[in-house]
Scaffold this motif. Structure first.
Motif, mmCIF file in Angstrom:
data_model
loop_
_atom_site.group_PDB
_atom_site.id
_atom_site.type_symbol
_atom_site.label_atom_id
_atom_site.label_comp_id
_atom_site.label_asym_id
_atom_site.label_seq_id
_atom_site.Cartn_x
_atom_site.Cartn_y
_atom_site.Cartn_z
ATOM 1 N N ASN A 12 0.833 -1.212 0.000
ATOM 2 C CA ASN A 12 0.000 0.000 0.000
ATOM 3 C C ASN A 12 0.866 1.260 0.000
ATOM 4 N N LEU A 13 1.885 1.248 -0.840
ATOM 5 C CA LEU A 13 2.812 2.379 -0.873
ATOM 6 C C LEU A 13 2.110 3.690 -1.201
ATOM 7 N N GLU A 14 1.101 3.601 -2.061
ATOM 8 C CA GLU A 14 0.406 4.821 -2.478
ATOM 9 C C GLU A 14 -0.358 5.485 -1.339
ATOM 10 N N ARG A 15 -0.565 4.762 -0.252
ATOM 11 C CA ARG A 15 -1.273 5.328 0.897
ATOM 12 C C ARG A 15 -0.318 5.963 1.921
ATOM 13 N N MET A 16 0.953 5.752 1.766
ATOM 14 C CA MET A 16 1.921 6.285 2.729
ATOM 15 C C MET A 16 2.142 7.775 2.526
ATOM 16 N N GLU A 17 2.408 8.463 3.631
ATOM 17 C CA GLU A 17 2.815 9.860 3.552
ATOM 18 C C GLU A 17 4.234 9.927 2.984
ATOM 19 N N VAL A 18 4.599 11.091 2.449
ATOM 20 C CA VAL A 18 5.916 11.258 1.840
ATOM 21 C C VAL A 18 7.027 10.906 2.829
ATOM 22 N N ILE A 19 6.934 11.407 4.051
ATOM 23 C CA ILE A 19 7.979 11.161 5.039
ATOM 24 C C ILE A 19 8.099 9.665 5.344
ATOM 25 N N GLU A 20 6.981 8.968 5.367
ATOM 26 C CA GLU A 20 6.994 7.534 5.637
ATOM 27 C C GLU A 20 7.650 6.773 4.484
ATOM 28 N N LEU A 21 7.333 7.172 3.250
ATOM 29 C CA LEU A 21 7.969 6.555 2.085
ATOM 30 C C LEU A 21 9.493 6.720 2.147
ATOM 31 N N LEU A 22 9.920 7.938 2.424
ATOM 32 C CA LEU A 22 11.358 8.221 2.456
ATOM 33 C C LEU A 22 12.056 7.457 3.577
ATOM 34 N N GLN A 23 11.433 7.403 4.742
ATOM 35 C CA GLN A 23 12.027 6.681 5.865
ATOM 36 C C GLN A 23 12.136 5.189 5.568
ATOM 37 N N ASN A 24 11.134 4.626 4.921
ATOM 38 C CA ASN A 24 11.150 3.204 4.613
ATOM 39 C C ASN A 24 12.169 2.861 3.530
ATOM 40 N N ILE A 25 12.283 3.739 2.528
ATOM 41 C CA ILE A 25 13.315 3.538 1.513
ATOM 42 C C ILE A 25 14.693 3.569 2.164
ATOM 43 N N ASN A 26 14.890 4.550 3.025
ATOM 44 C CA ASN A 26 16.172 4.674 3.716
ATOM 45 C C ASN A 26 16.466 3.462 4.591
ATOM 46 N N GLN A 27 15.438 2.942 5.222
ATOM 47 C CA GLN A 27 15.602 1.758 6.070
ATOM 48 C C GLN A 27 16.068 0.565 5.240
ATOM 49 N N GLU A 28 15.488 0.423 4.050
ATOM 50 C CA GLU A 28 15.911 -0.662 3.165
ATOM 51 C C GLU A 28 17.337 -0.440 2.650
#
Length: 270
Positions: A12-28
């Protein structure tokens, strides 16, 4: 299923806020250097095999398709300005030719004979090393290239992000940086691409250092292609010789490199 094609750990990436997307990408992304760390021993063995071959006149040739091919070209293209080596010491080849650097060429990666033809355009040298780059480890262009290279007695290696791939089975040194599923499922320009870039940096940098293209920690043979690099070289000479800025810059421009300028300075002092 290939690890590089496995489903993302996120949904459900399209439902994430921008900051959440960026944090998760960074985590990976933080998993990438840890995966690369695991393959340092095999990278070391490859470098130790490449250096004497290049000392005898061999070249380092990268072959790849898509993102992998572009990463090889990027690494190869940076070696002449950084280390002052001839343009054909490190060569990057991409399926589909140079036009594929900017735009995908349909079906180019599926031709298993074309990579060897592309390599032969640069002439044949028994001391060349061919490194096939393919996140999946299944690209026909790359597999065919290393198979033909190995058949002709060249040293071969691969950089992949799947374990036990078809490509790995065809080379002398198989580097498998397994970074796990991509944040966007199958988008190997992300973690896989980052891993490949790190490995390429490690290979070319270590090879150039062992070939004597770095002194201390300085790029003493770098090309003076812009004002920034002229200033960097001037600073190196000032540090090495104690000369003032104007004299150091004049010496650099007259000799053409930091190495030659410092050698000239010390030859005159004796």
């Amino acid at each position: 299923m290939k690890v590089t094609e496995s489903t993302s750990l996120y949904d459900n990436l399209e439902r994430m806020e921008v900051i959440e997307l960026l944090q998760n990408i960074n985590q990976e992304d933080q998993k990438v250097p840890l995966a690369v760390k695991e393959v340092i021993p095999i990278i070391a063995k490859l470098v130790e095999a490449v250096v004497p071959r290049m000392e005898r006149g061999g070249r380092l040739i990268y072959i790849g398709a898509g993102t992998s091919g572009r990463l090889g070209i990027l690494d190869a293209s940076e070696c002449p300005p950084t280390y002052g080596v001839p343009f054909d010491w490190v060569i990057g080849l991409i399926a589909g030719g140079d036009k594929a650097i900017r735009k995908a060429v349909e079906n180019a990666e599926d031709d298993s004979e074309q990579a060897w033809k592309d390599i032969l355009e640069y002439g044949f040298n028994v001391d060349d090393t061919i490194i096939g780059i393919a996140a999946s480890g299944s690209t026909p262009y790359v597999i065919g290239g290393v198979k033909n290279a190995r058949k002709n007695g060249l040293l071969t290696a691969s950089i992949t992000c799947n374990p036990n791939s078809l490509l790995s089975k065809e080379v002398d040194y198989a580097i498998e940086a397994v970074v796990g599923p991509e944040f966007v499922t199958g988008s190997t320009r992300m973690k896989a691409g980052t891993a490949q870039k790190l490995v390429l940096n490690m290979i070319s940098t270590t090879v150039m250092i062992k070939l004597g293209r770095v002194k201390g920690n300085k790029m003493v043979d770098m090309q003076l292609s812009n004002a920034k690099l002229v200033q960097r070289g001037t600073n190196m000479i000032m540090e090495a010789t104690g000369l003032d800025e104007a004299t150091a810059k004049s010496l650099l421009l007259s000799e053409g490199s930091v190495r030659k300028a410092t050698a000239y300075f010390y030859s005159k002092k004796q």
